[in-house]
Design a protein around this motif. Structure first.
Motif, PDB file in Angstrom:
ATOM      1  N   MET A  26       5.879  19.757   0.979  1.00  0.00           N
ATOM      2  CA  MET A  26       5.089  18.559   0.707  1.00  0.00           C
ATOM      3  C   MET A  26       4.728  17.883   2.029  1.00  0.00           C
ATOM      4  O   MET A  26       5.559  17.760   2.929  1.00  0.00           O
ATOM      5  N   ILE A  27       3.493  17.435   2.128  1.00  0.00           N
ATOM      6  CA  ILE A  27       3.007  16.777   3.334  1.00  0.00           C
ATOM      7  C   ILE A  27       2.899  15.274   3.078  1.00  0.00           C
ATOM      8  O   ILE A  27       2.186  14.833   2.170  1.00  0.00           O
ATOM      9  N   ARG A  28       3.623  14.491   3.869  1.00  0.00           N
ATOM     10  CA  ARG A  28       3.582  13.041   3.724  1.00  0.00           C
ATOM     11  C   ARG A  28       2.328  12.489   4.393  1.00  0.00           C
ATOM     12  O   ARG A  28       1.914  12.950   5.457  1.00  0.00           O
ATOM     13  N   GLN A  29       1.749  11.481   3.763  1.00  0.00           N
ATOM     14  CA  GLN A  29       0.564  10.825   4.296  1.00  0.00           C
ATOM     15  C   GLN A  29       0.858   9.341   4.460  1.00  0.00           C
ATOM     16  O   GLN A  29       1.749   8.791   3.806  1.00  0.00           O
ATOM     17  N   GLN A  30       0.074   8.692   5.289  1.00  0.00           N
ATOM     18  CA  GLN A  30       0.168   7.249   5.460  1.00  0.00           C
ATOM     19  C   GLN A  30      -1.223   6.655   5.467  1.00  0.00           C
ATOM     20  O   GLN A  30      -2.101   7.109   6.211  1.00  0.00           O
ATOM     21  N   GLN A  31      -1.399   5.656   4.607  1.00  0.00           N
ATOM     22  CA  GLN A  31      -2.698   4.984   4.513  1.00  0.00           C
ATOM     23  C   GLN A  31      -2.495   3.629   3.855  1.00  0.00           C
ATOM     24  O   GLN A  31      -1.659   3.490   2.949  1.00  0.00           O
ATOM     25  N   HIS A  32      -3.225   2.629   4.318  1.00  0.00           N
ATOM     26  CA  HIS A  32      -3.144   1.278   3.750  1.00  0.00           C
ATOM     27  C   HIS A  32      -1.718   0.725   3.777  1.00  0.00           C
ATOM     28  O   HIS A  32      -1.344  -0.086   2.927  1.00  0.00           O
ATOM     29  N   GLY A  33      -0.907   1.193   4.718  1.00  0.00           N
ATOM     30  CA  GLY A  33       0.468   0.716   4.796  1.00  0.00           C
ATOM     31  C   GLY A  33       1.422   1.405   3.838  1.00  0.00           C
ATOM     32  O   GLY A  33       2.590   0.999   3.730  1.00  0.00           O
ATOM     33  N   PHE A  34       0.976   2.449   3.168  1.00  0.00           N
ATOM     34  CA  PHE A  34       1.803   3.187   2.206  1.00  0.00           C
ATOM     35  C   PHE A  34       2.183   4.544   2.786  1.00  0.00           C
ATOM     36  O   PHE A  34       1.419   5.178   3.504  1.00  0.00           O
ATOM     37  N   ASP A  35       3.351   5.004   2.413  1.00  0.00           N
ATOM     38  CA  ASP A  35       3.865   6.328   2.767  1.00  0.00           C
ATOM     39  C   ASP A  35       3.964   7.102   1.455  1.00  0.00           C
ATOM     40  O   ASP A  35       4.638   6.648   0.515  1.00  0.00           O
ATOM     41  N   TYR A  36       3.329   8.274   1.375  1.00  0.00           N
ATOM     42  CA  TYR A  36       3.245   8.941   0.072  1.00  0.00           C
ATOM     43  C   TYR A  36       2.887  10.413   0.218  1.00  0.00           C
ATOM     44  O   TYR A  36       2.506  10.880   1.285  1.00  0.00           O
ATOM     45  N   VAL A  37       3.012  11.124  -0.905  1.00  0.00           N
ATOM     46  CA  VAL A  37       2.545  12.506  -1.029  1.00  0.00           C
ATOM     47  C   VAL A  37       1.379  12.512  -2.008  1.00  0.00           C
ATOM     48  O   VAL A  37       1.404  11.811  -3.025  1.00  0.00           O
ATOM     49  N   ASP A  38       0.353  13.293  -1.698  1.00  0.00           N
ATOM     50  CA  ASP A  38      -0.815  13.411  -2.575  1.00  0.00           C
ATOM     51  C   ASP A  38      -1.287  14.853  -2.485  1.00  0.00           C
ATOM     52  O   ASP A  38      -1.950  15.241  -1.532  1.00  0.00           O
ATOM     53  N   GLU A  39      -0.914  15.661  -3.486  1.00  0.00           N
ATOM     54  CA  GLU A  39      -1.215  17.097  -3.439  1.00  0.00           C
ATOM     55  C   GLU A  39      -1.855  17.564  -4.738  1.00  0.00           C
ATOM     56  O   GLU A  39      -1.503  17.088  -5.823  1.00  0.00           O
ATOM     57  N   GLY A  40      -2.782  18.511  -4.617  1.00  0.00           N
ATOM     58  CA  GLY A  40      -3.421  19.108  -5.779  1.00  0.00           C
ATOM     59  C   GLY A  40      -4.646  18.333  -6.226  1.00  0.00           C
ATOM     60  O   GLY A  40      -4.983  17.261  -5.699  1.00  0.00           O
ATOM     61  N   GLN A  41      -5.298  18.875  -7.236  1.00  0.00           N
ATOM     62  CA  GLN A  41      -6.483  18.241  -7.828  1.00  0.00           C
ATOM     63  C   GLN A  41      -6.396  18.342  -9.337  1.00  0.00           C
ATOM     64  O   GLN A  41      -5.803  19.268  -9.885  1.00  0.00           O
ATOM     65  N   GLY A  42      -7.013  17.375 -10.019  1.00  0.00           N
ATOM     66  CA  GLY A  42      -7.000  17.358 -11.474  1.00  0.00           C
ATOM     67  C   GLY A  42      -6.492  16.032 -11.993  1.00  0.00           C
ATOM     68  O   GLY A  42      -6.471  15.030 -11.259  1.00  0.00           O
ATOM     69  N   PRO A  43      -6.037  15.990 -13.256  1.00  0.00           N
ATOM     70  CA  PRO A  43      -5.458  14.761 -13.808  1.00  0.00           C
ATOM     71  C   PRO A  43      -4.283  14.307 -12.957  1.00  0.00           C
ATOM     72  O   PRO A  43      -3.506  15.129 -12.458  1.00  0.00           O
ATOM     73  N   VAL A  44      -4.129  13.012 -12.786  1.00  0.00           N
ATOM     74  CA  VAL A  44      -3.105  12.479 -11.889  1.00  0.00           C
ATOM     75  C   VAL A  44      -1.751  12.384 -12.573  1.00  0.00           C
ATOM     76  O   VAL A  44      -1.631  11.858 -13.690  1.00  0.00           O
ATOM     77  N   LEU A  45      -0.715  12.899 -11.874  1.00  0.00           N
ATOM     78  CA  LEU A  45       0.681  12.654 -12.221  1.00  0.00           C
ATOM     79  C   LEU A  45       1.239  11.741 -11.139  1.00  0.00           C
ATOM     80  O   LEU A  45       1.326  12.141  -9.972  1.00  0.00           O
ATOM     81  N   LEU A  46       1.616  10.523 -11.507  1.00  0.00           N
ATOM     82  CA  LEU A  46       2.200   9.578 -10.566  1.00  0.00           C
ATOM     83  C   LEU A  46       3.710   9.574 -10.763  1.00  0.00           C
ATOM     84  O   LEU A  46       4.196   9.232 -11.849  1.00  0.00           O
ATOM     85  N   LEU A  47       4.462   9.972  -9.744  1.00  0.00           N
ATOM     86  CA  LEU A  47       5.916  10.161  -9.837  1.00  0.00           C
ATOM     87  C   LEU A  47       6.638   9.054  -9.073  1.00  0.00           C
ATOM     88  O   LEU A  47       6.278   8.737  -7.942  1.00  0.00           O
ATOM     89  N   LEU A  48       7.686   8.480  -9.704  1.00  0.00           N
ATOM     90  CA  LEU A  48       8.447   7.390  -9.099  1.00  0.00           C
ATOM     91  C   LEU A  48       9.917   7.786  -8.993  1.00  0.00           C
ATOM     92  O   LEU A  48      10.554   8.114  -9.997  1.00  0.00           O
ATOM     93  N   HIS A  49      10.466   7.732  -7.775  1.00  0.00           N
ATOM     94  CA  HIS A  49      11.866   8.104  -7.547  1.00  0.00           C
ATOM     95  C   HIS A  49      12.796   6.923  -7.825  1.00  0.00           C
ATOM     96  O   HIS A  49      12.354   5.787  -8.039  1.00  0.00           O
ATOM     97  N   GLY A  50      14.099   7.180  -7.803  1.00  0.00           N
ATOM     98  CA  GLY A  50      15.094   6.158  -8.101  1.00  0.00           C
ATOM     99  C   GLY A  50      15.576   5.422  -6.863  1.00  0.00           C
ATOM    100  O   GLY A  50      15.055   5.603  -5.755  1.00  0.00           O
ATOM    101  N   LEU A  51      16.594   4.596  -7.044  1.00  0.00           N
ATOM    102  CA  LEU A  51      17.103   3.739  -5.971  1.00  0.00           C
ATOM    103  C   LEU A  51      17.610   4.560  -4.795  1.00  0.00           C
ATOM    104  O   LEU A  51      17.390   4.211  -3.638  1.00  0.00           O
ATOM    105  N   PHE A  52      18.319   5.644  -5.059  1.00  0.00           N
ATOM    106  CA  PHE A  52      18.803   6.520  -3.995  1.00  0.00           C
ATOM    107  C   PHE A  52      17.935   7.772  -3.887  1.00  0.00           C
ATOM    108  O   PHE A  52      18.325   8.738  -3.240  1.00  0.00           O
ATOM    109  N   GLY A  53      16.773   7.725  -4.499  1.00  0.00           N
ATOM    110  CA  GLY A  53      15.910   8.897  -4.538  1.00  0.00           C
ATOM    111  C   GLY A  53      15.025   9.005  -3.315  1.00  0.00           C
ATOM    112  O   GLY A  53      14.991   8.138  -2.448  1.00  0.00           O
TER     113      GLY A  53
END
Length: 260
Positions: free
Chosen positions: A1-28
């Motif tokens: 997975m390649i991490r990206q940074q934009q608008h002050g956010f740190d995130y992964v954004d991979e693939g194309q199609g319908p969006v799956l937005l994934l949220l990790h836990g407190l220690f995740g």
């Protein structure tokens, strides 16, 4: 997975199609979702924000504060009008509150080991500062197989527990999650919900999953044996199988409903 940074956010954004937005836990972390990304990025756009659980302003270190962060993330990245939301542990709690606040945006919801009704955080206690063995034991408590708690993962949690600033935010968020009970609100979530739970989850035990199933109008529950609090890490093949079947059914049903 390649991490990206934009608008002050740190995130992964991979693939194309319908969006799956994934949220990790407190220690995740982003790594919790590696197998999900590998399986679904060929057919979906998988987006995972790094939640600022250790860095956000202390007064905002709450469940509502993290929901506001996700809302801002979705808007700044200009994600599509509707998407599928998936959360583990605290991430599931955030996903539920986000859905309650933004019912027209979430088309499917997947929860695994979610807080929001009950949780026994870290086995009933927070990691002790400076006690590596205690931290290793508590992190292992998350999984059916303690070997899943790698040295890298234990080291990461140990580093957090040795930072006063990070500990204060962790405790603030954990207390907010315990006090932010959603039992009276879940009936308002009308979208299809998949619950994937470890039969050996000791943090949000199986009765919690049954409560979610009872309180959510369109929920279906799937248990995984020999599995603790993070099924997507401990039983990734089975987790992805249930997720794939659920998405195939519900995305198709949504497409038919839209055409109608």
């Amino acid at each position: 997975m390649i991490r990206q940074q934009q608008h002050g956010f740190d995130y992964v954004d991979e693939g194309q199609g319908p969006v799956l937005l994934l949220l990790h836990g407190l220690f995740g972390a982003l790594s919790n979702w590696e197998e999900v990304v590998a399986e679904f990025a060929p057919h979906y756009r998988v987006v995972i924000p790094v939640l600022p659980v250790y860095d956000m302003p202390l007064l905002q270190a709450t469940v509502p504060g993290l929901v506001a962060y996700v809302e801002n993330f979705v808007d700044k990245l200009q994600l599509p009008t509707t998407f599928t939301l998936l959360g583990n542990s605290l991430g599931g709690h955030i996903a539920l509150v986000y859905t309650l606040h933004n019912p027209s945006r979430v088309t499917q919801l997947i929860l695994t080991g979610s807080s929001g009704l009950f949780e026994d955080g870290m086995g009933g206690s927070f990691p002790k500062r400076g006690d590596y063995n205690f931290v290793r034991e508590r992190v292992g408590y998350t999984f059916y197989d303690p070997a899943i708690a790698t040295k890298e993962l234990v080291d990461e949690v140990f580093a957090v527990t040795n930072s006063n600033a990070k500990c204060l935010r962790m405790i603030s968020i954990a207390r907010s999650a315990q006090h932010h009970n959603l039992a009276g609100d879940l009936h308002r979530i009308k979208v299809p919900v998949l619950l994937v739970w470890g039969l050996n989850d000791t943090i949000t035990p199986p009765p919690v999953a049954h409560d979610f199933e009872r309180l959510l109008p369109q929920a279906e529950l799937r248990f995984l044996d020999h599995c603790g609090h993070a099924p997507m890490m401990e039983r990734p093949a089975a987790f992805n199988c249930w997720l794939g079947q659920f998405l195939q059914r519900t995305v198709s049903a949504n497409a038919v409903a839209t055409l109608a």
